[in-house]
Design a protein around this motif. Structure first.
Motif, PDB file in Angstrom:
ATOM      1  N   GLN A 162      56.364  29.881 -16.841  1.00  0.00           N
ATOM      2  CA  GLN A 162      57.780  30.529 -17.462  1.00  0.00           C
ATOM      3  C   GLN A 162      58.846  29.891 -16.213  1.00  0.00           C
ATOM      4  O   GLN A 162      58.542  29.536 -15.075  1.00  0.00           O
ATOM      5  CB  GLN A 162      57.889  32.131 -17.212  1.00  0.00           C
ATOM      6  N   PRO A 163      60.174  29.916 -16.624  1.00  0.00           N
ATOM      7  CA  PRO A 163      61.064  29.313 -15.389  1.00  0.00           C
ATOM      8  C   PRO A 163      61.456  30.383 -14.873  1.00  0.00           C
ATOM      9  O   PRO A 163      61.574  31.659 -15.146  1.00  0.00           O
ATOM     10  CB  PRO A 163      62.306  29.164 -16.547  1.00  0.00           C
ATOM     11  N   VAL A 164      61.841  29.873 -13.341  1.00  0.00           N
ATOM     12  CA  VAL A 164      62.608  30.993 -12.481  1.00  0.00           C
ATOM     13  C   VAL A 164      63.295  30.292 -11.695  1.00  0.00           C
ATOM     14  O   VAL A 164      63.455  29.090 -11.607  1.00  0.00           O
ATOM     15  CB  VAL A 164      61.229  31.273 -11.371  1.00  0.00           C
ATOM     16  N   LEU A 165      64.380  31.165 -11.130  1.00  0.00           N
ATOM     17  CA  LEU A 165      65.289  30.591 -10.258  1.00  0.00           C
ATOM     18  C   LEU A 165      64.710  30.062  -8.945  1.00  0.00           C
ATOM     19  O   LEU A 165      63.938  30.795  -8.151  1.00  0.00           O
ATOM     20  CB  LEU A 165      66.667  31.517  -9.968  1.00  0.00           C
ATOM     21  N   ALA A 166      65.171  29.013  -8.338  1.00  0.00           N
ATOM     22  CA  ALA A 166      64.746  28.763  -7.197  1.00  0.00           C
ATOM     23  C   ALA A 166      64.654  29.835  -5.776  1.00  0.00           C
ATOM     24  O   ALA A 166      63.891  29.988  -5.334  1.00  0.00           O
ATOM     25  CB  ALA A 166      65.475  27.297  -6.501  1.00  0.00           C
ATOM     26  N   PRO A 167      65.961  30.563  -5.836  1.00  0.00           N
ATOM     27  CA  PRO A 167      66.008  31.604  -5.012  1.00  0.00           C
ATOM     28  C   PRO A 167      64.898  32.740  -5.153  1.00  0.00           C
ATOM     29  O   PRO A 167      64.661  33.365  -4.124  1.00  0.00           O
ATOM     30  CB  PRO A 167      67.363  32.235  -5.061  1.00  0.00           C
ATOM     31  N   HIS A 168      64.289  32.744  -6.323  1.00  0.00           N
ATOM     32  CA  HIS A 168      63.562  33.874  -6.581  1.00  0.00           C
ATOM     33  C   HIS A 168      62.047  33.387  -5.799  1.00  0.00           C
ATOM     34  O   HIS A 168      61.423  34.113  -5.234  1.00  0.00           O
ATOM     35  CB  HIS A 168      63.168  33.775  -8.158  1.00  0.00           C
ATOM     36  N   TYR A 169      61.820  32.193  -5.836  1.00  0.00           N
ATOM     37  CA  TYR A 169      60.825  31.607  -5.075  1.00  0.00           C
ATOM     38  C   TYR A 169      61.039  31.778  -3.409  1.00  0.00           C
ATOM     39  O   TYR A 169      60.021  32.348  -2.952  1.00  0.00           O
ATOM     40  CB  TYR A 169      60.699  29.792  -5.407  1.00  0.00           C
ATOM     41  N   TRP A 170      62.243  31.434  -3.116  1.00  0.00           N
ATOM     42  CA  TRP A 170      62.494  31.651  -1.802  1.00  0.00           C
ATOM     43  C   TRP A 170      62.212  33.113  -1.391  1.00  0.00           C
ATOM     44  O   TRP A 170      61.564  33.354  -0.212  1.00  0.00           O
ATOM     45  CB  TRP A 170      63.946  31.130  -1.348  1.00  0.00           C
ATOM     46  N   ARG A 354      67.008  18.071  -7.526  1.00  0.00           N
ATOM     47  CA  ARG A 354      67.651  18.427  -8.703  1.00  0.00           C
ATOM     48  C   ARG A 354      67.439  17.696  -9.862  1.00  0.00           C
ATOM     49  O   ARG A 354      66.976  18.162 -11.226  1.00  0.00           O
ATOM     50  CB  ARG A 354      68.916  18.947  -8.686  1.00  0.00           C
ATOM     51  N   ASP A 355      67.702  16.364  -9.884  1.00  0.00           N
ATOM     52  CA  ASP A 355      67.620  15.672 -10.992  1.00  0.00           C
ATOM     53  C   ASP A 355      66.318  15.376 -11.575  1.00  0.00           C
ATOM     54  O   ASP A 355      66.006  15.649 -12.724  1.00  0.00           O
ATOM     55  CB  ASP A 355      68.243  14.275 -10.765  1.00  0.00           C
ATOM     56  N   SER A 356      65.476  15.118 -10.623  1.00  0.00           N
ATOM     57  CA  SER A 356      63.951  15.078 -10.912  1.00  0.00           C
ATOM     58  C   SER A 356      63.597  16.280 -11.565  1.00  0.00           C
ATOM     59  O   SER A 356      62.517  16.224 -12.332  1.00  0.00           O
ATOM     60  CB  SER A 356      62.978  14.878  -9.789  1.00  0.00           C
ATOM     61  N   ILE A 357      63.589  17.547 -11.226  1.00  0.00           N
ATOM     62  CA  ILE A 357      63.255  18.607 -11.760  1.00  0.00           C
ATOM     63  C   ILE A 357      63.952  19.026 -13.033  1.00  0.00           C
ATOM     64  O   ILE A 357      63.109  19.283 -13.854  1.00  0.00           O
ATOM     65  CB  ILE A 357      63.914  19.924 -10.641  1.00  0.00           C
ATOM     66  N   ASN A 358      65.185  18.747 -13.090  1.00  0.00           N
ATOM     67  CA  ASN A 358      65.817  19.068 -14.456  1.00  0.00           C
ATOM     68  C   ASN A 358      65.271  18.093 -15.499  1.00  0.00           C
ATOM     69  O   ASN A 358      65.277  18.514 -16.761  1.00  0.00           O
ATOM     70  CB  ASN A 358      67.340  18.976 -14.184  1.00  0.00           C
ATOM     71  N   GLU A 359      64.924  17.005 -15.158  1.00  0.00           N
ATOM     72  CA  GLU A 359      64.426  15.851 -16.136  1.00  0.00           C
ATOM     73  C   GLU A 359      63.454  16.469 -16.688  1.00  0.00           C
ATOM     74  O   GLU A 359      62.993  15.943 -18.014  1.00  0.00           O
ATOM     75  CB  GLU A 359      64.210  14.590 -15.074  1.00  0.00           C
ATOM     76  N   ARG A 360      62.501  16.981 -16.056  1.00  0.00           N
ATOM     77  CA  ARG A 360      61.136  17.465 -16.652  1.00  0.00           C
ATOM     78  C   ARG A 360      60.998  19.101 -16.966  1.00  0.00           C
ATOM     79  O   ARG A 360      60.114  19.627 -17.235  1.00  0.00           O
ATOM     80  CB  ARG A 360      59.929  16.855 -15.804  1.00  0.00           C
ATOM     81  N   LEU A 361      62.139  19.643 -17.024  1.00  0.00           N
ATOM     82  CA  LEU A 361      62.195  20.959 -16.981  1.00  0.00           C
ATOM     83  C   LEU A 361      61.613  21.623 -18.239  1.00  0.00           C
ATOM     84  O   LEU A 361      61.297  22.797 -18.706  1.00  0.00           O
ATOM     85  CB  LEU A 361      63.659  21.812 -16.584  1.00  0.00           C
ATOM     86  N   ASP A 362      62.077  20.556 -19.293  1.00  0.00           N
ATOM     87  CA  ASP A 362      61.817  21.246 -20.646  1.00  0.00           C
ATOM     88  C   ASP A 362      60.256  21.093 -21.110  1.00  0.00           C
ATOM     89  O   ASP A 362      59.831  21.276 -22.410  1.00  0.00           O
ATOM     90  CB  ASP A 362      62.672  20.525 -21.645  1.00  0.00           C
ATOM     91  N   ARG A 363      59.574  20.582 -20.311  1.00  0.00           N
ATOM     92  CA  ARG A 363      57.991  20.342 -20.509  1.00  0.00           C
ATOM     93  C   ARG A 363      57.331  21.524 -20.214  1.00  0.00           C
ATOM     94  O   ARG A 363      57.719  22.258 -19.319  1.00  0.00           O
ATOM     95  CB  ARG A 363      57.477  19.124 -19.600  1.00  0.00           C
ATOM     96  N   GLY A 364      56.393  21.799 -21.024  1.00  0.00           N
ATOM     97  CA  GLY A 364      55.394  22.937 -20.976  1.00  0.00           C
ATOM     98  C   GLY A 364      55.768  24.161 -21.636  1.00  0.00           C
ATOM     99  O   GLY A 364      55.129  25.181 -21.412  1.00  0.00           O
TER     100      GLY A 364
END
Length: 476
Positions: A162-170, A354-364
């Motif tokens: 599932q998607p999560v906000l980065a600060p949720h990880y931190w 960010r660019d690398s993360i966003n590029e593949r964020l719709d996978r899975g």
């Protein structure tokens, strides 16, 4: 001169091999400052109850502090025949003060002396670890605002979930280290109990005041049973466990960031001053600090096992086996402290790609669970919705598409309640915005948690500053 620990009962000098085998000064010398602190408190108490004169007490404390300065500067001779740092200090005191120095050990034994010194040392070490954990929490919380708009894939079984906000990880790590700090504080309570004055195991016939000694040394309580506390190393083992938990949490973080910094993930750029290169491959930027943080966890956990085995078969009260507790607990504190010292600046200095993360964020198909819960809101039972969305995911996977790429007709074909409006919940951004529950990755929840953590850490910082100022005023 023979060690002050050997009385007139011995008919032969100690074999040199035994001296080398039994010495502990090679590792317990780091207790010297706490030994002097405890001895000064003991002498002060002895003067208060009339066993020492005020002049004798002053001579002893002044000389002990001078000895401490010599040890600190490296100008103090070490002799293995004196066994440990406690005997070294006492012998130096006797060499300089004669019979006045010989009076210091009145009403105590090395058993309670060592226990007290170690409690004082562990207490200080726990305070250092707590401060380092707080710094690491600040590093994670300090990233939250700048990274607030970054959405990351969350994982279970190392599969995109599932998607999560980065600060949720931190903040997840801030929470883990908060539990560690709570364990440190709890361990400190059981460490901060005075054992001085229980003597060898049964107490003393002399009119000492153990409560006064405890007060002078800042202990919260006085140990109630002399037989128990003379052999008690629970506080050492508990500290080793707390350090093992901290190491395990650090190892989890290190493992995740090692993966994230690989070309395969490409989520994270580590600060180069916390990386090393290869002796043969010039392109390599290796996450050695993270790898060693992960690797040293085994060492800390191993020390805990060593200590558990050490005490498991010991009868009451003191046994010489307990000398072996110090290398393990010293090493655990040293290891965890250096890992924590490096962790905070590493966290603060890393960069999300960010660019690398966003590029593949719709996978899975990270929005699949959100779609299932939308089905539930439309009256479809959870298990039915779970199967239905699984069917849609299978269809999307077969066609190499996202769920949002499937035509609305496919949704309605499976269930008439899924009209075109269902598409509005699809996509990682819509999935993030759909969260509602307390503690979730919903933006409003994450913002609230960030504010809570900022307030909490700021209050701790203010309290720590006030405490330091009070301590400085009291010492002056």
């Amino acid at each position: 001169m023979a060690s002050p620990s050997r009385s007139g009962v011995f008919s032969k000098a100690t074999d040199r091999r035994v001296e080398l085998f039994t010495e502990s000064v090679s590792f317990d010398r780091r207790l010297y400052a706490h030994d002097i602190l405890g001895s000064c408190a003991h002498a002060t108490m002895l003067a208060k109850v009339g066993i020492l004169t005020s002049d004798e007490c002053e001579q002893i404390c002044t000389t002990l502090k001078a000895i401490g300065s010599e040890i600190e500067s490296g100008n103090f001779p070490i002799r293995t025949e004196l066994e440990d740092i406690h005997m070294h200090i006492e012998q130096a005191l006797i060499d300089r003060l004669g019979d006045v120095g010989r009076k210091l050990h009145t009403g105590r034994s090395r058993n309670d002396q060592v226990s007290t010194d170690l409690r004082l040392w562990v207490r200080d070490a726990l305070d250092r670890v707590d401060g380092l954990l707080a710094n690491l929490q600040r590093a994670f919380v300090g990233r939250c605002d700048a990274d607030f708009d970054v959405i990351l894939p969350g994982y279970t079984h190392l599969q995109r979930a599932q998607p999560v906000l980065a600060p949720h990880y931190w903040l997840a790590y801030a929470e883990k280290f908060a539990r560690d700090r709570a364990r440190v504080a709890d361990c400190r309570k059981r460490t901060n109990i005075c054992s001085l004055g229980v003597a060898a195991l049964a107490g003393t016939t002399l009119p000492i005041d153990r409560f006064e000694t405890a007060r002078l040394l800042g202990f919260d309580e006085v140990a109630a049973n002399s037989l128990d506390v003379s052999s008690d190393r629970d506080f050492v083992l508990e500290s080793a466990f707390v350090l093992s938990m901290i190491s395990a949490h650090l190892s989890t973080w290190a493992e995740e960031w090692i993966l994230w910094s690989t070309a395969e993930f490409n989520f994270l750029k580590l600060p180069h001053d916390f990386c090393t290169g290869s002796s043969i491959m010039p392109q390599k930027i290796n996450p050695d600090v993270l790898e060693l943080t992960r690797g040293k966890t085994g060492r800390v956990i191993g020390n805990l096992q060593t200590l558990l085995v050490l005490i498991k078969g010991l009868p009451l009260a003191y046994n010489r086996d307990l000398q072996e507790d110090k290398p393990a607990i010293f090493d655990s504190f040293d290891t965890v402290e250096i890992c924590l010292e490096l962790a905070a600046p590493l966290v603060a200095g890393a960069t999300l790609l960010r660019d690398s993360i966003n590029e593949r964020l719709d996978r899975g198909h990270l929005d699949a669970t959100t779609l299932m819960e939308e089905c539930i809101r439309r009256g479809i039972p959870q298990r039915t919705a779970h199967h239905l969305v699984g069917t849609l995911v299978k269809m999307a996977m077969a066609e190499g598409k996202r769920l949002s790429d499937l035509p609305a007709s496919e949704y309605e074909k499976l269930d008439s309640r899924l009209d075109a409006s269902v598409l509005k919940v699809l996509g990682v951004k819509a999935a993030i915005d759909a969260f509602r529950s307390y503690g979730s990755t919903a933006p409003v929840e994450v913002r609230r948690q960030i504010d809570r953590w900022k307030t909490r850490l700021e209050a701790e910082g203010n309290a720590s500053q006030d405490s330091s100022e009070l301590a400085a005023a009291a010492s002056s």
